[in-house]
Scaffold this motif. Structure first.
Motif, PDB file in Angstrom:
ATOM      1  N   TYR A 232       0.838  -1.196   0.000  1.00 50.52           N
ATOM      2  CA  TYR A 232       0.000   0.000   0.000  1.00 50.52           C
ATOM      3  C   TYR A 232       0.877   1.252   0.000  1.00 50.52           C
ATOM      4  CZ  TYR A 232      -3.856   3.132   1.307  1.00 50.52           C
ATOM      5  OH  TYR A 232      -4.791   4.145   1.317  1.00 50.52           O
ATOM      6  N   ALA A 233       1.945   1.203   0.807  1.00 55.06           N
ATOM      7  CA  ALA A 233       2.835   2.364   0.942  1.00 55.06           C
ATOM      8  C   ALA A 233       3.497   2.725  -0.388  1.00 55.06           C
ATOM      9  CB  ALA A 233       3.900   2.081   2.001  1.00 55.06           C
ATOM     10  N   SER A 330      -2.506  13.434   6.710  1.00 55.32           N
ATOM     11  CA  SER A 330      -1.563  14.098   5.802  1.00 55.32           C
ATOM     12  C   SER A 330      -1.878  13.645   4.377  1.00 55.32           C
ATOM     13  CB  SER A 330      -0.104  13.777   6.156  1.00 55.32           C
ATOM     14  OG  SER A 330       0.217  12.462   5.797  1.00 55.32           O
ATOM     15  N   SER A 331      -1.059  14.101   3.438  1.00 51.81           N
ATOM     16  CA  SER A 331      -1.202  13.693   2.028  1.00 51.81           C
ATOM     17  C   SER A 331       0.135  13.127   1.576  1.00 51.81           C
ATOM     18  CB  SER A 331      -1.598  14.894   1.159  1.00 51.81           C
ATOM     19  OG  SER A 331      -2.811  15.463   1.608  1.00 51.81           O
ATOM     20  N   PRO A 332       0.465  11.920   1.996  1.00 48.34           N
ATOM     21  CA  PRO A 332       1.784  11.341   1.686  1.00 48.34           C
ATOM     22  C   PRO A 332       1.962  11.121   0.183  1.00 48.34           C
ATOM     23  CG  PRO A 332       0.347   9.671   2.608  1.00 48.34           C
ATOM     24  CD  PRO A 332      -0.373  10.973   2.759  1.00 48.34           C
ATOM     25  N   ASP A 336       8.302   7.127   2.222  1.00 52.18           N
ATOM     26  CA  ASP A 336       8.800   7.685   3.486  1.00 52.18           C
ATOM     27  C   ASP A 336       7.756   8.562   4.164  1.00 52.18           C
ATOM     28  OD1 ASP A 336      11.226   6.401   3.215  1.00 52.18           O
ATOM     29  OD2 ASP A 336      12.173   8.080   2.173  1.00 52.18           O
ATOM     30  N   GLU A 337       7.084   9.411   3.380  1.00 48.51           N
ATOM     31  CA  GLU A 337       6.044  10.275   3.952  1.00 48.51           C
ATOM     32  C   GLU A 337       4.897   9.445   4.517  1.00 48.51           C
ATOM     33  OE1 GLU A 337       4.719  13.220   1.231  1.00 48.51           O
ATOM     34  OE2 GLU A 337       6.685  14.188   1.026  1.00 48.51           O
ATOM     35  N   PHE A 338       4.606   8.347   3.862  1.00 42.91           N
ATOM     36  CA  PHE A 338       3.528   7.481   4.347  1.00 42.91           C
ATOM     37  C   PHE A 338       3.849   6.952   5.743  1.00 42.91           C
ATOM     38  CE2 PHE A 338       1.833   3.146   4.808  1.00 42.91           C
ATOM     39  CZ  PHE A 338       0.478   3.388   4.679  1.00 42.91           C
ATOM     40  N   PHE A 339       5.064   6.455   5.930  1.00 40.86           N
ATOM     41  CA  PHE A 339       5.388   5.873   7.227  1.00 40.86           C
ATOM     42  C   PHE A 339       5.629   6.953   8.299  1.00 40.86           C
ATOM     43  CE2 PHE A 339       5.911   1.899   4.910  1.00 40.86           C
ATOM     44  CZ  PHE A 339       5.301   1.026   5.808  1.00 40.86           C
TER      45      PHE A 339
END
Length: 362
Positions: A232-233, A330-332, A336-339
């Motif tokens: 998913y990430a 947030s809006s990853p 990296d932004e996702f985690f």
């Protein structure tokens, strides 16, 4: 008698599931593609040899033969190109495959009849038609009822043409019928063989899908696992996302007091609770007694609170359970932004858990 008739009817007009039909269509298209390419090169080579032998001068019968072979070569090239297109389009509708096979069969058969009638009138052997019929048996998968109709029609067409031009003189009807029956049997056996192979392939595909599903699924709760979360990430695209990190308060105490059977029941029930609290979201067992929910909805349209309580009724005990819920948005745009979003939800959850620590199970 009725059972036999029913069996014959089911055989002739068999009904396969869409996956089997798609596999058969793809197999047939690949076979036709291969034979189309082979015939194209063979006929092109024949044209070049024929033109060399005739010294590039053609008239009368020679010209007709050249046109006939040229037509076969051109049609075979067209067949190759169309069948390759069908192979590349895995979503091509079934009717398109059927129509293509019918055109392929009919045009090749009419061409073979034309060539062999010319040979028949010249007193030569009629081999082209039977070669084409053998090609159909070996390379074209058609349902039994359709194969029977096409084969009978093809043999009847050749015999009618021979009868019209010379009263079918020299053609033994008995041998002719035997050849027709052999062609019918061959087409039916070929279809059955390919259908059996398609069924095996279908089973392998289904087994692979099931295995793939369980590789990404937590066996106890039925929720997705960390492997699914990793995938998913990798697909985040900057869309707004809300992460809910959930932890079961005093889960260890439940296990210690009531045993792992009750603990397992609690984990399963928590998965069901989360589906109700956050409908339409993605649910993960993050690890141990921690769960993660990912939702595209605004937090206000989901369960908005940072705690939730429910009662678990088991044979051993009735337990009141509370959940600590950490929320982050947030809006990853990348992995990296996702985690980082997950980490923020995890921090928020531990802050909530600290404030709830005085809650005890009972």
């Amino acid at each position: 008698m009725k059972k036999k008739l029913s069996s014959i009817r089911n055989y002739l007009f068999s009904s396969e599931n869409p996956m089997l039909v798609e596999i058969l269509d793809q197999q047939s298209a690949r076979n036709i593609s291969n034979i189309g390419l082979v015939v194209f090169f063979f006929e092109t080579a024949a044209i070049l040899a024929f033109m060399t032998m005739k010294g590039w001068k053609f008239e009368g019968v020679s010209l007709v033969s050249l046109i006939s072979v040229g037509f076969c070569a051109l049609f075979s090239l067209i067949v190759f190109l169309i069948s390759r297109k069908l192979v590349s389009r895995s979503n091509a509708p079934h009717w398109m495959h059927v129509a293509f096979k019918l055109v392929f069969y009919v045009i090749y058969t009419l061409w073979a009849i034309h060539v062999d009638i010319r040979h028949y009138l010249a007193g030569d052997q009629m081999l082209t038609f039977f070669t084409v019929q053998l090609m159909m048996v070996c390379f074209v998968m058609i349902k039994p009822w359709m194969g029977i109709l096409l084969t009978v029609g093809a043999y009847a067409g050749l015999y009618a043409a021979a009868f019209f031009v010379r009263g079918a003189e020299g053609i033994d009807p008995f041998n002719y019928i035997i050849l027709m029956i052999l062609s019918i049997v061959g087409m039916c056996v070929r279809y059955d063989t390919q259908l059996d192979l398609a069924r095996r392939e279908d089973r392998m595909i289904n087994e692979a899908l099931v295995l793939e599903k369980y590789m990404r699924q937590d066996a106890l709760t039925g929720l997705q696992n960390r492997l699914a979360l990793e995938e998913y990430a990798k697909g985040v695209d900057g869309s707004r996302l809300t992460a809910y990190m959930i932890d079961i308060n005093f889960f260890k105490e439940v296990n210690d007091r009531y045993g792992h059977t009750v603990g397992d029941s609690l984990l399963k029930e928590t998965g069901s609770v989360l589906r109700n609290l956050y409908p339409g979201a993605s649910y993960y067992r993050y690890g141990g007694d921690e769960f993660l929910v990912l939702s595209r909805k605004n937090p206000g349209k989901n369960y908005p609170e940072t705690s939730y309580g429910f009662d678990l009724e088991t044979e051993k005990a009735a337990v009141h359970v509370t959940l600590a819920i950490g929320i982050a948005e947030s809006s990853p745009a990348d992995y990296d932004e996702f985690f980082k979003l997950i980490s923020r939800a995890d921090d928020a959850m531990y802050a909530v858990k600290a404030s709830q620590h005085k809650t005890k199970i009972r």
